[in-house]
Structures are given as C-alpha cells and as structure tokens.
Design a protein around this motif. Structure first.
Motif, mmCIF file in Angstrom:
data_model
loop_
_atom_site.group_PDB
_atom_site.id
_atom_site.type_symbol
_atom_site.label_atom_id
_atom_site.label_comp_id
_atom_site.label_asym_id
_atom_site.label_seq_id
_atom_site.Cartn_x
_atom_site.Cartn_y
_atom_site.Cartn_z
ATOM 1 N N PRO A 94 0.710 -1.258 -0.189
ATOM 2 C CA PRO A 94 0.107 0.025 -0.010
ATOM 3 C C PRO A 94 0.808 1.187 0.015
ATOM 4 O O PRO A 94 1.881 1.524 0.818
ATOM 5 N N ILE A 95 0.543 2.175 -0.820
ATOM 6 C CA ILE A 95 0.985 3.518 -0.530
ATOM 7 C C ILE A 95 -0.191 4.538 -0.728
ATOM 8 O O ILE A 95 -1.054 4.237 -1.571
ATOM 9 N N PRO A 96 -0.236 5.578 0.030
ATOM 10 C CA PRO A 96 0.583 5.937 1.029
ATOM 11 C C PRO A 96 1.146 4.847 2.142
ATOM 12 O O PRO A 96 0.293 3.868 2.474
ATOM 13 N N ILE A 97 2.272 5.071 2.425
ATOM 14 C CA ILE A 97 3.008 4.210 3.499
ATOM 15 C C ILE A 97 2.122 4.061 4.576
ATOM 16 O O ILE A 97 1.594 5.192 5.224
ATOM 17 N N ASN A 98 1.578 2.881 5.173
ATOM 18 C CA ASN A 98 1.170 2.922 6.331
ATOM 19 C C ASN A 98 1.341 1.481 7.073
ATOM 20 O O ASN A 98 2.574 1.013 6.868
ATOM 21 N N LEU A 99 0.644 1.241 8.113
ATOM 22 C CA LEU A 99 1.028 0.122 9.070
ATOM 23 C C LEU A 99 1.345 -1.115 8.144
ATOM 24 O O LEU A 99 2.210 -1.770 8.466
ATOM 25 N N ASP A 100 0.438 -1.469 7.278
ATOM 26 C CA ASP A 100 0.570 -2.559 6.607
ATOM 27 C C ASP A 100 1.848 -2.654 5.541
ATOM 28 O O ASP A 100 2.465 -3.721 5.417
ATOM 29 N N THR A 101 2.264 -1.338 5.019
ATOM 30 C CA THR A 101 3.299 -1.344 4.065
ATOM 31 C C THR A 101 4.522 -1.747 5.021
ATOM 32 O O THR A 101 5.537 -2.617 4.450
ATOM 33 N N VAL A 102 4.813 -1.275 6.027
ATOM 34 C CA VAL A 102 6.017 -1.353 6.713
ATOM 35 C C VAL A 102 5.845 -2.775 7.136
ATOM 36 O O VAL A 102 7.002 -3.494 7.246
ATOM 37 N N ASN A 103 4.712 -3.337 8.018
ATOM 38 C CA ASN A 103 4.677 -4.760 8.450
ATOM 39 C C ASN A 103 5.265 -5.869 7.251
ATOM 40 O O ASN A 103 5.909 -6.707 7.632
ATOM 41 N N ARG A 171 2.232 15.789 -1.146
ATOM 42 C CA ARG A 171 0.667 15.547 -1.512
ATOM 43 C C ARG A 171 0.097 14.034 -1.128
ATOM 44 O O ARG A 171 -0.695 13.687 -0.987
ATOM 45 N N VAL A 172 1.372 13.250 -0.810
ATOM 46 C CA VAL A 172 1.147 11.773 -0.383
ATOM 47 C C VAL A 172 1.381 11.818 1.290
ATOM 48 O O VAL A 172 2.691 11.987 1.585
ATOM 49 N N PRO A 173 0.370 11.456 1.713
ATOM 50 C CA PRO A 173 0.553 11.269 3.265
ATOM 51 C C PRO A 173 1.302 10.114 3.818
ATOM 52 O O PRO A 173 1.602 9.253 3.153
ATOM 53 N N VAL A 174 1.631 10.173 5.140
ATOM 54 C CA VAL A 174 2.324 8.858 5.682
ATOM 55 C C VAL A 174 1.547 8.653 6.846
ATOM 56 O O VAL A 174 1.106 9.579 7.648
ATOM 57 N N ARG A 175 1.000 7.232 7.065
ATOM 58 C CA ARG A 175 -0.022 6.970 7.920
ATOM 59 C C ARG A 175 0.480 5.676 8.959
ATOM 60 O O ARG A 175 1.257 4.921 8.418
ATOM 61 N N CYS A 176 0.185 5.957 10.328
ATOM 62 C CA CYS A 176 0.459 4.783 11.064
ATOM 63 C C CYS A 176 -0.652 3.742 11.329
ATOM 64 O O CYS A 176 -0.375 2.888 12.063
ATOM 65 N N ASN A 177 -1.654 4.135 10.686
ATOM 66 C CA ASN A 177 -2.946 3.128 10.689
ATOM 67 C C ASN A 177 -2.857 2.312 9.452
ATOM 68 O O ASN A 177 -2.044 2.236 8.796
#
Ligand code: FAD
Ligand code: UDP
Length: 370
Positions: A94-103, A171-177
């Motif tokens: 997933p992009i924006p980078i989120n919790l699933d992206t990093v995991n 323009r592209v956020p970063v999310r922790c959820n």
C-alpha cells in the motif's frame, strides 16, 4: 458580439463559461485547440467499449462542499475511494505508506504506536523542511524514502526530490494506521456517467458557443468580444518573452487486454522499475463491467503537451515575471493549472474559477451606473 472569449474547455474554462452564461447572462464563446471538451479530464469509450481517461487517471476528491455541490448540478456520482499499490522489493504494498506497508515490507508485526516509534527512530531532523526529499526523510527516514519516493520522483519529474518544493511529495501522506486510501478528503466520488458528460451538461447553455480544433489566435481577430479568459500556458500567451516556463509532460500508452482483470488494484506504482511511473486500470475507477479491460501506462517526458507545472524556486521566480505581465494586461483574466502555473487538482481549479467568477460579478456591480 460576445462578452467573453474563453480559451480552453477544461475545468477552468468550462466552469467560467457556465457561470458567466447561466449566472450572469453573458454571451460566451469557448475555443479549444483540441478536438474535444473537458481538457485533461476528457474521457471516452475506447475501441473495445471501455470508458478510459485519455490523459491519465482522474479521480475526483475535495474537502470543499461548495465545489462538490456546484459540480453536482451537472452529474450524479458514483462513490469511489481510490487505492494504490507500489511495486517495491518484489511485493505490491500500500502507498501512502501505512502500517501494513511497513509490516509486510520488513516481515514485522508492529502496532500503530510502535510504527510511530519506528519512524521516529529513522527520521532525520531537517530544519526547515524545504524540499520534497526533506518532507519524506524527516518523517520516515532515508530507507523508505529510497524505496518509495526517490526514484519515482526522479522518473516523474526528471529531477531529484531535493530539487523540488516540499509541496510535491507532501501530496502523499504517511499513516500509522491501516487506512490505505490514497486521499483523505470528505468528498470522494467519480462522475457517474464520466467527465465528458459532466462537461457537456455544463456547456449546454444557449449563451455558450463552443468551437473545437481552434487555436484562439486563429480567430481572436475575426470575432468581437469584450474580454478574454485564458486557461492555456501563461508563457505561451506572452510568446515566451521571458523564456520557457518548464512544464512536465507525459506520454500515455493505452492498452486493452482480452480478459476482465489486469492488476489487483486501480493503480500500481513502479518507483524502481520500468520507464513508466504507474499503470491504471480504468474499470476500477468507473465501475464499468466488461469482458475486456483497458489500462494506461504513463511515461514522463520533457517534450509534449504541458501537464504539470514544476514546483521549484527558480520556476516560481520566472512565473512571477509572467504573472506581472498578466496583471498588466487589461481585459484578459488568467485561470487554471497552466495559466496560473499551479500544481492544482480538479477541485482546486473549480474553486479558483468560481472565485474569479465572483470577482468578475463584483466588478460589474462596482462599475454599474447608480
Ligand atoms: P486543462 O484541462 O489543461 O485545460 C486547458 C485547455 O486549454 C486544454 O484543453 C487546451 O487544449 C486548451 N488550450 C491551451 N492553449 C490553447 C490555445 N492557444 N487555443 C485554444 N485552446 C487552448 N486532478 C484531480 O483532481 N484528480 C486526479 O486524479 C488528477 N489526475 C491527474 C492526472 C494527470 C496525468 C494529469 C496531467 C492531471 C491530473 N489532475 C488530477 C489535474 C487535472 O487534470 C487538472 O487540475 C485540471 O484538468 C486542470 O484544468 P484546466 O482547465 O486548468 O486545464
Ligand atoms: N510520489 C512518489 N512515489 C509514489 C507516489 C508519489 O515518489 O509512489 C511522489 C512523486 O514525486 C509524485 C508526487 O509524489 O509526483 C505526487 O504524487 P501524486 O500521486 O499526487 O501525483 P499525480 O497524481 O499528480 O501525478
């Protein structure tokens, strides 16, 4: 005799034409050098019968109730929340980078709180945040920046993120959820019958005449009009008097495949592979059901139709010189993404056009005889 000659039938030109004709009773002629209305938002059915966007994916999103309600006069909507995957290290993430992206990228099982700490441990302190590199590196660190942003940006703009204003990658956020939507906006939807139909309805007013396949320079001397609204590239209007303003272009490669689904998401981004940046599969956007599917590949380039103003300090400086010329040109109003050299989304262009309309109306009240 027309009250307004409007150059360009994209969002800027068409909104102003509609408002001036239907809202203020003006007689308007809209000219576009392309063979169609709707500017870069133009969509049409391709040879296979799939609804495609000729100039790349256009997804409507806005936080402005005024803009959404205004456009709702000309279209019904199909609710649609956009999602994008990025091809990184052999996975589609997933992009924006989120919790699933990093995991998924690192094979971890972080919680949202732990991800915030993960980012904090890697983020580099940058004071002040000026460039597109600064934005990402100061939020998630250099490694994720390298995997998701550096090469995509170099490909898209022909520039390193360090050479572009912060506003581009911001323009592209970063999310922790786990929210994997591309946009956060309150209103997210696609025109139910497409953009071109929306424009047809906007321009269907007896006071509006539309001329396609026509450069305004070829007819400006032949027709009578009081004022002009110009939505093409601002430097071209002034014959590049101060030099060329850089606009980034794209080559669109459209393909139709003989099966129903091509890829697992509406858009797949390719930051580190291929000469194209992303592939869009239109049926996800439009909701159309069809046995075949059509996609578009976007190849960034310098030459070609101007699509993106390039936000960086030296270009802002050059634009200021053109803006000064524009301000000193009586009877011509400049609007839209190319004429005001702003990296605007559709809703921002609509808002800008509505604001200009309000100003034109106020002015005609100011000068009206008492
Ligand atoms: P345009 O749509 O460019 O219209 C200007 C018109 O003026 C053109 O049709 C041109 O032919 C005409 N013209 C120029 N010069 C002359 C001349 N001399 N004589 C006659 N006609 C002339 N926005 C979003 O909100 N969501 C998205 O998902 C999105 N995706 C995008 C994807 C891509 C690949 C691109 C390039 C843009 C995207 N946008 C998106 C932005 C959106 O396209 C613009 O905000 C909007 O279309 C700009 O409208 P405009 O009227 O300012 O310009
Ligand atoms: N970007 C990136 N990697 C991505 C997505 C975006 O580096 O996977 C950067 C790139 O510089 C891009 C900018 O963020 O031009 C804005 O992205 P957006 O999707 O808003 O671009 P647009 O749809 O306007 O082309």
């Amino acid at each position: 005799m027309f009250d307004y000659l409007i150059v360009g039938a994209g969002f800027a030109g068409s909104v102003l034409a509609e408002r001036l004709a239907a809202g203020a009773g003006k007689r308007v002629i809209v000219v576009d050098r392309r063979p169609h209305i709707a500017g870069n938002a133009y969509d049409h059915y391709d040879d296979a019968g799939v609804l495609v966007h000729k100039y790349g994916p256009h997804i409507f999103h806005t936080n402005s109730r005024e803009v959404f309600e205004y456009l709702s006069r000309f279209t019904a909507w199909r609710p649609y929340e956009h999602r994008v995957l990025a091809s990184v290290d052999g996975q589609l993430l997933p992009i924006p980078i989120n919790l699933d992206t990093v995991n998924r990228l690192y094979g971890l099982g972080l919680t949202a709180l732990e991800l915030e700490q993960f980012f904090a441990a890697r983020a580099e302190k940058v004071e002040p945040v000026r460039t597109s590199e600064d934005v990402i590196v100061s939020r998630v660190g250099r490694e994720l920046y390298g995997k998701f942003f550096r090469n995509y940006t170099r490909k898209q703009w022909g520039l390193d993120p360090a050479e572009l204003d912060a506003s581009v990658t911001a323009r592209v956020p970063v999310r922790c959820n786990r929210d994997d939507r591309y946009f956060d906006d309150t209103y997210q939807a696609m025109p139910k019958h497409g953009y071109t139909r929306l424009f047809e309805r906007m321009l269907a007013h007896p006071n509006i005449k539309v001329m396609l396949n026509t450069d305004y320079r070829d007819i400006a001397g032949e027709i009578g009009y009081r004022e002009m609204i110009y939505t093409g590239p601002v430097d071209e209007f002034f014959d590049h008097r101060h030099g060329k303003l850089p606009y980034r272009s794209l080559r669109f490669h459209h393909e139709t495949y003989d099966h129903a689904v091509y890829q697992p998401a509406p858009v797949v981004n390719y930051p580190n592979q291929h000469l194209y940046t992303r592939v869009t599969e239109f049926k996800y956007l439009t909701g159309q059901e069809h046995a075949k599917t059509s996609v578009v590949y976007e190849y960034p380039c310098d030459e070609g139709d101007p699509y993106y103003p390039v936000p960086r300090p030296e270009n802002a400086e050059l634009y200021r010189r053109y803006k000064a010329l524009a301000d000193a040109t009586p009877g011509v109003h400049f609007a839209g993404r190319l004429a005001t050299y702003r990296y605007y989304n559709m809703d921002q262009v609509v808002a800008q056009a509505l604001t200009l309309y309000a100003r034109l109306c106020r002015r005609s009240v100011d000068v009206a005889p008492r």
